[in-house]
Enzyme design. Structure first.
Site, PDB file in Angstrom:
ATOM      1  NE  ARG A 136      -1.352   2.500   2.904  1.00  0.00           N
ATOM      2  CZ  ARG A 136      -0.727   3.566   3.432  1.00  0.00           C
ATOM      3  NH1 ARG A 136      -0.485   4.577   2.402  1.00  0.00           N
ATOM      4  NH2 ARG A 136      -0.304   3.510   4.567  1.00  0.00           N
ATOM      5  CG  HIS A 168       7.236   7.829   5.746  1.00  0.00           C
ATOM      6  ND1 HIS A 168       7.088   7.442   4.629  1.00  0.00           N
ATOM      7  CD2 HIS A 168       6.007   7.727   6.380  1.00  0.00           C
ATOM      8  CE1 HIS A 168       5.839   6.992   4.376  1.00  0.00           C
ATOM      9  NE2 HIS A 168       5.208   7.017   5.162  1.00  0.00           N
ATOM     10  CB  CYS A 213       1.761  10.658   1.515  1.00  0.00           C
ATOM     11  SG  CYS A 213       0.137  11.502   1.152  1.00  0.00           S
TER      12      CYS A 213
HETATM   13  N1  COA Z   1     -12.984   4.494  -4.102  1.00  0.00           N
HETATM   14  C1  COA Z   1     -13.319   4.714  -5.397  1.00  0.00           C
HETATM   15  N2  COA Z   1     -13.958   5.970  -5.946  1.00  0.00           N
HETATM   16  C2  COA Z   1     -14.199   6.863  -5.178  1.00  0.00           C
HETATM   17  C3  COA Z   1     -13.813   6.655  -3.666  1.00  0.00           C
HETATM   18  C4  COA Z   1     -13.384   5.583  -3.169  1.00  0.00           C
HETATM   19  N3  COA Z   1     -13.110   5.374  -1.957  1.00  0.00           N
HETATM   20  N4  COA Z   1     -14.280   7.804  -3.090  1.00  0.00           N
HETATM   21  C5  COA Z   1     -14.805   8.640  -4.226  1.00  0.00           C
HETATM   22  N5  COA Z   1     -14.580   7.844  -5.202  1.00  0.00           N
HETATM   23  C6  COA Z   1     -15.026   8.254  -6.639  1.00  0.00           C
HETATM   24  C7  COA Z   1     -16.458   8.999  -6.754  1.00  0.00           C
HETATM   25  O1  COA Z   1     -17.059   8.064  -7.040  1.00  0.00           O
HETATM   26  C8  COA Z   1     -16.085  10.274  -7.721  1.00  0.00           C
HETATM   27  O2  COA Z   1     -16.472   9.318  -9.098  1.00  0.00           O
HETATM   28  P1  COA Z   1     -16.763  10.077 -10.404  1.00  0.00           P
HETATM   29  O3  COA Z   1     -15.881  11.214 -10.600  1.00  0.00           O
HETATM   30  O4  COA Z   1     -16.780   9.080 -11.440  1.00  0.00           O
HETATM   31  O5  COA Z   1     -18.305  10.300 -10.042  1.00  0.00           O
HETATM   32  C9  COA Z   1     -15.022  10.706  -7.682  1.00  0.00           C
HETATM   33  O6  COA Z   1     -14.137   9.718  -6.760  1.00  0.00           O
HETATM   34  C10 COA Z   1     -15.040  11.864  -6.616  1.00  0.00           C
HETATM   35  O7  COA Z   1     -15.806  11.566  -5.484  1.00  0.00           O
HETATM   36  P2  COA Z   1     -15.691  12.583  -4.255  1.00  0.00           P
HETATM   37  O8  COA Z   1     -16.227  12.173  -3.126  1.00  0.00           O
HETATM   38  O9  COA Z   1     -16.082  14.054  -4.799  1.00  0.00           O
HETATM   39  O10 COA Z   1     -14.180  12.533  -4.068  1.00  0.00           O
HETATM   40  P3  COA Z   1     -12.884  13.750  -4.113  1.00  0.00           P
HETATM   41  O11 COA Z   1     -12.573  14.035  -5.479  1.00  0.00           O
HETATM   42  O12 COA Z   1     -13.479  15.203  -3.099  1.00  0.00           O
HETATM   43  O13 COA Z   1     -11.865  13.060  -3.466  1.00  0.00           O
HETATM   44  C11 COA Z   1     -11.307  11.343  -1.898  1.00  0.00           C
HETATM   45  C12 COA Z   1     -11.978  12.611  -1.917  1.00  0.00           C
HETATM   46  C13 COA Z   1     -11.047  11.001  -0.238  1.00  0.00           C
HETATM   47  C14 COA Z   1     -12.149  10.213  -2.411  1.00  0.00           C
HETATM   48  C15 COA Z   1      -9.896  11.190  -2.552  1.00  0.00           C
HETATM   49  O14 COA Z   1      -9.359  12.530  -2.331  1.00  0.00           O
HETATM   50  C16 COA Z   1      -8.776  10.050  -2.107  1.00  0.00           C
HETATM   51  O15 COA Z   1      -9.192   8.989  -2.329  1.00  0.00           O
HETATM   52  N6  COA Z   1      -7.815  10.379  -1.482  1.00  0.00           N
HETATM   53  C17 COA Z   1      -7.084   9.402  -1.031  1.00  0.00           C
HETATM   54  C18 COA Z   1      -5.559   9.891  -1.398  1.00  0.00           C
HETATM   55  C19 COA Z   1      -4.854   8.889  -0.745  1.00  0.00           C
HETATM   56  O16 COA Z   1      -4.871   7.421  -0.718  1.00  0.00           O
HETATM   57  N7  COA Z   1      -3.564   8.963  -0.151  1.00  0.00           N
HETATM   58  C20 COA Z   1      -2.436   8.383   0.367  1.00  0.00           C
HETATM   59  C21 COA Z   1      -2.771   7.322   1.487  1.00  0.00           C
HETATM   60  S1  COA Z   1      -2.965   8.288   3.014  1.00  0.00           S
HETATM   61 ZN    ZN Z   2       3.128   6.547   5.203  1.00  0.00          ZN
END
Ligand code: COA
Ligand code: ZN
Length: 321
Positions: free
Chosen positions: A20, A218, A249
């Protein structure tokens, strides 16, 4: 909190996070088959916990967009908990469908990093976690962990108030004493120092037992293993680490690798701390990473070998003997 009842031993538990944290920042695509082979190898190496992927937006982290496939196709080993990182309810639903054993909910102590990483403020993250607790908190075969990212410092905001970290710990615990099996304090960009670590671990262990606390360091500023020792001496027993020292990240400027698993296990072996992990196997796996990823990796033990991997005595000295 059932994990709270476990007796604390001297053993150090390593949660392997390379599938991950390690792969999320890789610029090249690692094929699904190779991710599965990596996790299957790790399952054979003696880990009790492996963070095998995340269920986040595929636009945010394209490198892990095949998490559903990966979780379904790994060869599960009895006794190994396969953890999935999730940001929101949608992630929880996907992770449950794919068969994750534990959902790791993540929010930053820093509002700015949470907005960069999760595109929402901390209050919105917490509200989502309450919904995840309603969804999965009562399930027998699924546990929940809650991570505080940037707990020791933020690349945007700098120092993080330790009282704020304690308030978030309390917020997490208030999500439900029976719901949250563990809490992770994450040093997202390697800003922690050992005295700060000892202080914060001491304070958190007044709120929950060692079996429920994980430290996630890290090595961005070279202090990763020093911080492990400080946390261990302060009573912590569970640590995240990534094979080869991969990781970082993508939404934290300057992020670099996790502490390196084989370097950590070597530290434990040399200091007489039991981990139950097969170090020669880890080293062999780590040595294959450059070919898989197309670049060198930061870990040091796989390059240097173990203390016991001796070199031939120079010929000139042999002749003189
Ligand atoms: N899995 C898959 N798709 C997801 C999702 C998830 N957990 N959460 C949201 N989405 C999709 C939505 O369905 C939407 O899809 P569409 O554009 O096809 O309609 C799109 O993502 C936007 O959804 P929204 O709720 O508006 O999310 P956002 O764009 O504001 O992003 C997060 C918010 C949290 C989903 C995003 O910032 C994210 O995934 N962050 C994680 C980052 C990460 O992993 N960092 C490292 C580890 S700490
Ligand atoms: Zn980390």
């Amino acid at each position: 909190m059932s994990a709270l009842l476990n007796k604390v031993s001297d053993r150090l538990i390593v949660q392997e996070v390379s599938p991950r944290d390690g792969l999320q920042i890789e610029p090249g695509w690692v094929p699904t088959e190779d991710k599965i082979a990596l996790i299957d190898g790790l399952s054979q190496a003696g880990f009790s916990r492996i963070e095998a992927g995340s269920f986040v937006s595929p636009k945010a982290i394209p490198a892990l967009r095949d998490g559903d496939d990966v979780f379904r196709r790994i060869a599960r080993k009895d006794g190994v908990i396969y953890v999935a990182l999730i940001p929101n309810v949608k992630g929880a639903e996907r992770a449950l469908l794919a068969g994750a054993d534990e959902l790791n909910m993540v929010m930053s102590a820093s509002q700015t990093h949470n907005r960069a990483n999760m595109r929402m403020n901390c209050e919105a993250s917490l509200a989502g976690f309450a919904d995840i607790v309603s969804l999965a908190g009562g399930m027998d075969n699924v546990s929940l962990n809650a991570t505080i990212a940037t707990a020791f410092g933020c690349p945007f905001e700098g120092k993080i108030d330790e009282d704020r970290v304690m308030r978030i710990v309390d917020d997490y615990l208030q999500l439900g004493a029976h719901a949250i099996g563990g809490i992770t304090l994450a040093d997202t960009t390697g800003m922690a120092n050992p005295r700060q670590v000892a202080r914060i671990v001491g304070r958190v262990l007044q709120r929950l037992p060692a079996a429920a606390l994980t430290l996630h360091f890290h090595n961005t500023r070279g202090l990763g293993l020093v911080n492990v020792m400080a946390a261990y001496e302060a009573g912590a027993r569970r640590f995240d680490a990534a094979l080869g020292g991969l990781g970082g990240c993508p939404f934290a400027p300057g992020a670099s690798g996790n502490i390196c698993t084989e370097d950590l296990v070597n530290l434990c072996e040399e200091t007489g701390i039991e981990t139950g992990i097969d170090l020669p196997l880890l080293i062999a796996m780590s040595r294959k990473l450059p070919a898989l990823l197309g670049h060198e990796v930061p870990g040091q033990l796989a390059k240097a070998g173990r203390n016991g991997d001796l070199h031939p005595i120079p010929a000139a000295l042999q002749a003189a003997a």
